[in-house]
Design an enzyme around this catalytic site. Structure first.
Site, PDB file in Angstrom:
ATOM      1  N   LYS A   1     -19.229 -64.239  91.641  1.00  0.00           N
ATOM      2  CA  LYS A   1     -18.450 -64.703  92.751  1.00  0.00           C
ATOM      3  C   LYS A   1     -18.762 -63.804  94.075  1.00  0.00           C
ATOM      4  O   LYS A   1     -17.950 -62.862  94.156  1.00  0.00           O
ATOM      5  CB  LYS A   1     -17.396 -65.162  92.772  1.00  0.00           C
ATOM      6  CG  LYS A   1     -16.779 -65.974  93.988  1.00  0.00           C
ATOM      7  CD  LYS A   1     -15.288 -66.309  93.909  1.00  0.00           C
ATOM      8  CE  LYS A   1     -14.815 -67.336  95.051  1.00  0.00           C
ATOM      9  NZ  LYS A   1     -14.761 -66.561  96.234  1.00  0.00           N
TER      10      LYS A   1
ATOM     11  N   CYS B   1     -21.743 -33.613 125.232  1.00  0.00           N
ATOM     12  CA  CYS B   1     -21.506 -34.280 123.757  1.00  0.00           C
ATOM     13  C   CYS B   1     -21.396 -35.769 124.110  1.00  0.00           C
ATOM     14  O   CYS B   1     -20.442 -36.121 124.575  1.00  0.00           O
ATOM     15  CB  CYS B   1     -20.587 -33.874 123.006  1.00  0.00           C
ATOM     16  SG  CYS B   1     -20.381 -34.741 121.318  1.00  0.00           S
TER      17      CYS B   1
ATOM     18  N   SER C   1      -3.349 -63.713  99.482  1.00  0.00           N
ATOM     19  CA  SER C   1      -2.114 -64.358 100.173  1.00  0.00           C
ATOM     20  C   SER C   1      -2.561 -65.730 100.604  1.00  0.00           C
ATOM     21  O   SER C   1      -1.823 -66.765 100.530  1.00  0.00           O
ATOM     22  CB  SER C   1      -1.780 -63.454 101.361  1.00  0.00           C
ATOM     23  OG  SER C   1      -1.090 -62.340 100.828  1.00  0.00           O
TER      24      SER C   1
ATOM     25  N   ILE D   1     -15.327 -74.070  96.303  1.00  0.00           N
ATOM     26  CA  ILE D   1     -15.149 -73.849  94.952  1.00  0.00           C
ATOM     27  C   ILE D   1     -13.556 -73.607  94.527  1.00  0.00           C
ATOM     28  O   ILE D   1     -12.993 -72.849  95.071  1.00  0.00           O
ATOM     29  CB  ILE D   1     -15.769 -72.603  94.324  1.00  0.00           C
ATOM     30  CG1 ILE D   1     -17.535 -72.747  94.775  1.00  0.00           C
ATOM     31  CG2 ILE D   1     -15.607 -72.632  92.704  1.00  0.00           C
ATOM     32  CD1 ILE D   1     -18.193 -71.548  94.088  1.00  0.00           C
TER      33      ILE D   1
END
EC number: 6.5.1.2
Length: 692
Positions: free
Chosen positions: A138, A447, A61, A108
């Site tokens: 890439k 816990c 996008s 690039i």
């Protein structure tokens, strides 16, 4: 202007359209407006990607927006020196020293279309004649500059804006594939470009650990890498599985004649290169290379999003030169985004503050609705069995709005049977019990996961809003043995806090001051902060209004749970949940311990006015003159309803600073009037409500 405000005006910030009208159909004014919106959006996406490491759109996008901007600037002669098309994206963050690169680290030029690749080749051959190309994967990681002087690592710098970046040398030294000294017959001065990344298998294992510790997992390997390399504490970097591929020489005291020769020398120096690099004689072979790598992409243990095609000869490179943004001797032929179908690499089990076990599928990253995701909910054991989901299976993933993605179906079975939840808690080892389709850890506050989440929730915006008690600080306190219950927060002292890594006198004093302020909380905030299942701030306010004191709430819950059903938003199921919470001996003891330090205020149970009778308000963002909770209580005291989400029944959305984008979008979709704080106060005054 906040991003949420920009969302209303700029269509290219969130879920941007990429099907553009033909350029010929635009007037000059329309083109100028679109160019400005695109520049604004691209700058914001660049900031989120390079600085915040929190992109809000998919790469493809972004590429479409960038290509459209470049097309419009060319067609309408709208070039500008400040345009994103004229400079490399990204800015250094403030925590690190800013260092100028030895040589520019440019972008690039790229495309996913074969025709654009052939056009690149035609231009190259037209300007410099026949060439050979070096083809490389890439990598989808973090590009960095590594500077070696006399064979020793002098500095490592992030790409930043391409001209200067952040000095992260201390962090880079902790990465195993970064040599502190070069080997062999190396140049006296050598600056190389490398890609720091997190291998996919290690990424999944690291995410599993984060989920099981109750931490938020990383979205994808690149985000994990970027977030790690910018840590201020090198010991954190050392604990995370980063690696580096080196792929270019930026500058050296002794340059080779070709890129291929440079890469062949790298291993001699101790610099790790990628074994998929190939040298080809023409563009056809380069295109074949790209297509082969696309087929092999999922088998690689590192993320790539295309291939890079580089002119091999250094003299030809110099002749081709560069633009302000990219080198003209290289081109990236990108892959199409993965869409919806992916593989389950592993399953992690998350333990919530109520002890509920939630299985989470760890995925090979996939594009779903324009967002790259790497995890998906498996909901509960019954759903796993019904869908016959197992590790290694190929599945289709869907998203519903902004919530966590979920596994819709199995596309291809790899392993027989379905995933089974463990018999013991992955955090504390306590037995796991089932209640219908739901599995629970029986360890309670013994816990660590439940303890940490309970403390985090107690201190959160939905609780007592104690600044300084976030996920990281709570983990520190629990791991150091300073806090084994919510009540222990009020036993903390300055000396114990300042002994913790990263804590100074100021941060310790600030937290102690926040805790002192929280000793007399409003009753609704205290009820909500206890973390009773199914009880959020809205229901907590209704309970406070109905009963007035905390003790009356508790006694009704324990002895007359049917009375709870007289409260708005409390039905039979919620009433039973509240009863079970307060009837638990363990919870009763924990609450009593907190009440030894905290005295919740009484709530006003009197009936207010009816000036706002029949109206429904939703609040978002922060208000200046009052808290959001106070505003909700105010409108409810005068006959209105205050709800947490916008619907067709909402009369007004009150938006303060930094409002939520989803609520704004829902208000627009349902034609709900949006009031800023001044308009809200004016409405109250017009209705005869005294704000003094």
């Amino acid at each position: 202007m906040s991003v949420a405000d920009e969302d209303e005006e700029n269509p290219y910030l969130r879920d941007p359209p990429t099907d553009f009208a033909p350029v010929a159909e635009l007037s000059e004014a329309e083109a100028e407006r679109q160019v400005e919106q695109l520049r604004q959006a691209i700058r914001e996406h660049d900031r989120r990607y390079y600085v915040e490491n929190d992109p809000i759109i998919a790469d493809r996008s972004y590429d479409a927006l960038f290509a459209r901007l470049r097309e419009l600037e060319a067609a309408f002669d709208l070039d500008h020196p400040d345009s994103p098309t004229r400079s490399v994206s990204g800015e250094p963050i403030e925590e690190f020293d800013t260092v100028e690169h030895v040589a520019p680290m440019l972008s690039i030029d790229n495309s996913g279309e074969e025709a654009d690749v052939r056009e690149f080749d035609e231009r190259v051959r037209r300007e410099v004649g026949d060439v050979r190309y070096v083809c490389e994967p890439k990598f989808d990681g973090v590009s960095m500059e590594f500077v070696y002087e006399d064979g020793s690592l002098e500095r490592a710098v992030t790409r930043g804006d391409g001209r200067e970046g952040d000095d992260v040398t201390r962090n880079a030294r902790t990465i195993g594939s970064v040599p502190q000294r070069l080997r062999g017959d190396h140049p006296d001065f050598l600056t190389v470009r490398g890609e720091v990344y997190m291998p996919k298998d290690d990424f999944q294992a690291h995410n599993r650990e984060r989920i099981e510790r109750g931490e938020e997992p990383f979205a994808n390997p690149r985000n994990a890498t970027a977030g790690t390399i910018r840590q201020l504490d090198p010991s954190i970097v050392a604990e995370r599985p980063l690696a580096v591929f080196y792929f270019d020489v930026l500058d050296a005291s002794d340059l080779e004649d070709s890129h291929r020769d440079e890469l062949e020398r790298f291993p001699e120096y101790g610099l790790r290169t990628n074994d998929r690099v190939e040298v080809v004689d023409d563009i056809e072979s380069a295109i074949d290379y790209r297509n082969r790598l696309l087929e092999e992409r999922d088998d690689l243990d590192y993320e790539i999003d295309g291939v890079v095609i580089k002119v091999d000869d250094r003299e030809a490179r110099e002749e081709l030169g560069r633009t302000a943004r990219h080198d003209r001797w290289a081109f990236a032929y990108k892959f199409p985004a993965r869409a919806e179908v992916t593989t389950i690499a592993d399953v992690a089990v998350q333990v919530g503050r109520t002890g509920r076990l939630t299985p989470v599928a760890l995925l090979d990253p996939v594009d779903v609705g324009g967002v790259t995701v790497s995890r998906a909910s498996l909901h509960n054991p019954e759903e796993i069995a019904e869908k016959n989901v197992n590790v290694g299976d190929t599945v289709r993933v869907q998203r519903a709005g902004d919530v966590i993605p979920y596994v819709e179906e199995v596309v291809e079975k790899t392993n027989e049977g379905h995933y089974e939840l463990p018999d013991s808690c992955p955090i504390c080892g306590s037995p796991v019990e089932r209640d219908g389709p739901i599995a629970f850890c029986t360890g309670g506050l013994t816990c660590d996961a439940q303890l940490r989440r309970s403390i985090e929730y107690y201190a959160s915006d939905d609780g007592l809003d104690i600044e300084g008690l976030g996920e990281q600080s709570v983990r520190q306190l629990v791991d150091a043995g300073l806090v084994a219950s919510v009540a222990d927060l009020y036993e903390l002292d300055r000396e114990a806090l300042t002994d913790l890594e990263g804590w100074g006198e100021t941060s310790a004093e600030n937290l102690l001051a926040e805790l002192e302020t929280s000793r007399e909380p409003p009753l609704p905030d205290f009820i909500s902060a206890l973390g009773i299942p199914l009880i959020g701030p809205t229901t907590a306010r209704e309970l406070a209004r109905e009963f007035g004191t905390f003790e009356d709430v508790r006694q009704a819950a324990k002895n007359e749970p049917e009375r709870l059903e007289d409260v708005d938003d409390v039905g039979e199921t919620v009433a039973e949940t509240i009863h079970e919470f307060f009837a638990s001996e363990a919870n009763a003891a924990a609450v009593d311990d907190v009440l030894a330090h905290v005295s919740p205020q009484e709530a006003d149970t009197g009936v207010g006015g009816d000036e706002l009778d029949g109206l429904t308000f939703v609040f978002t963002g922060s208000l200046e003159a009052m808290t959001r909770g106070d505003a909700q209580e105010l409108v409810e005291a005068h006959g209105a309803n205050a709800t947490g989400s916008v619907s067709g029944n909402t009369n007004y959305l009150v938006a303060g600073e930094s409002p939520g984008a989803t609520k704004l979008e829902d208000a627009e979709a349902n034609d709900v009037p949006i009031l800023d704080e001044a308009a809200f106060r004016e409405l109250l005054t017009d209705r005869g409500i005294d704000l003094e």
